[in-house]
Enzyme design. Sequence first.
Site, PDB file in Angstrom:
ATOM      1  CB  THR A  55       5.678   7.682  -3.872  1.00  0.00           C
ATOM      2  OG1 THR A  55       5.735   6.283  -3.545  1.00  0.00           O
ATOM      3  CG2 THR A  55       5.123   7.834  -5.270  1.00  0.00           C
ATOM      4  CE1 TYR A 102      -9.326  11.875  -7.924  1.00  0.00           C
ATOM      5  CE2 TYR A 102      -9.287  12.150 -10.308  1.00  0.00           C
ATOM      6  CZ  TYR A 102      -9.876  12.396  -9.085  1.00  0.00           C
ATOM      7  OH  TYR A 102     -11.028  13.147  -9.012  1.00  0.00           O
ATOM      8  CE1 TYR A 112       4.774   0.173  -4.693  1.00  0.00           C
ATOM      9  CE2 TYR A 112       5.431   2.398  -5.336  1.00  0.00           C
ATOM     10  CZ  TYR A 112       5.041   1.492  -4.357  1.00  0.00           C
ATOM     11  OH  TYR A 112       4.921   1.898  -3.046  1.00  0.00           O
ATOM     12  NE  ARG A 160       1.181   5.800   0.159  1.00  0.00           N
ATOM     13  CZ  ARG A 160       1.655   6.825   0.848  1.00  0.00           C
ATOM     14  NH1 ARG A 160       1.362   8.053   0.493  1.00  0.00           N
ATOM     15  NH2 ARG A 160       2.416   6.624   1.903  1.00  0.00           N
ATOM     16  CE  LYS A 198       7.791  -0.552  -3.075  1.00  0.00           C
ATOM     17  NZ  LYS A 198       8.123   0.891  -2.864  1.00  0.00           N
ATOM     18  CB  ILE A 230      11.472  -1.695  -2.950  1.00  0.00           C
ATOM     19  CG1 ILE A 230      12.278  -2.308  -4.105  1.00  0.00           C
ATOM     20  CG2 ILE A 230      11.631  -0.176  -2.950  1.00  0.00           C
ATOM     21  CD1 ILE A 230      11.854  -1.841  -5.486  1.00  0.00           C
TER      22      ILE A 230
END
Length: 295
Positions: free
Chosen positions: A49, A112, A138, A143, A167, A209
């Site tokens: 992203t 979302y 992840y 986010r 991650k 990362i």
Amino acid sequence: MSLRSQLKGTGVALITPFTSTGAVDFNALGRVIDYVIENGVEYVITLGTTGETPTLDKQEKIDIVNYTYEKVSKRVPVVVGIGGNNTNEIIKDLDIIPLENAIAVLSASPYYSKPSQEGIFQHYKAFAAASPKPVLLYNVPGRTGRNMTAGTTLRLAHEVANIAGIKEAHNDIHQCMEIIRDRPEGFLVVSGDDELSLPQISFGFDGVISVAANSFPRQFSEIVRLALKGEFSTAAKAHLKLVQAYDYLFAENNPAGVKAFLYELGLIDNYLRLPVTPVSAALQEKIKKFTKENL
């Protein structure tokens, strides 16, 4: 060699440079790839992203992945990002995005939709079953709007064969320690938060990362290597020197901050795709000053 050993250390979530016309700037991408590899990162992630992937079309994604393989030329492993909140669609992407030269696929938890923990589990189970490469989870609740709990991570780690690591970008240290305590043998756990990576490595994380490693790969990857060797005092001194830079990187937006640093380093032009815009003039000036004095 296990995936955990191959991806130990610093991976960099590559940015996607753009030209003034909005096209992908492959020449600049090549400069960034050379810069991070030559300065010591252990692997790269394309289509994360940080690469503004929500604004890339399918053909651009294919072209970026193929270019990355060609430019990296097997110098370091390549991880490809494929994620989203439409499970069926990202399963289709596994057949569209070239993965033959990837070591693993990194997939962000659905955003979302705010699925239940069972929904997250079933999403990843279906995705991993379809993936020709090992899958790295992840978790980035800041986010996505939904935390993937340690229980869900560990259930996936123990029950789904093709899930090889995570991650973890949640700042809940207790959750992080639960994952380390109960992970299966060989399960990779890396930080998704540059600032927290040092303390996380201290209790068992395998590396990070990183966004920061785009702009200061030599300093950051050395901090991680020192920490992994248990040389925490030396690592901490170097880490603290970058605290101000971490603030600048994320003060207004990611990847606007890291692109501002890379612009000051002369590696890219400072263009982003809407809805992301460059950092303010005031922040750019601070980044310019920090870069001149420290990088």
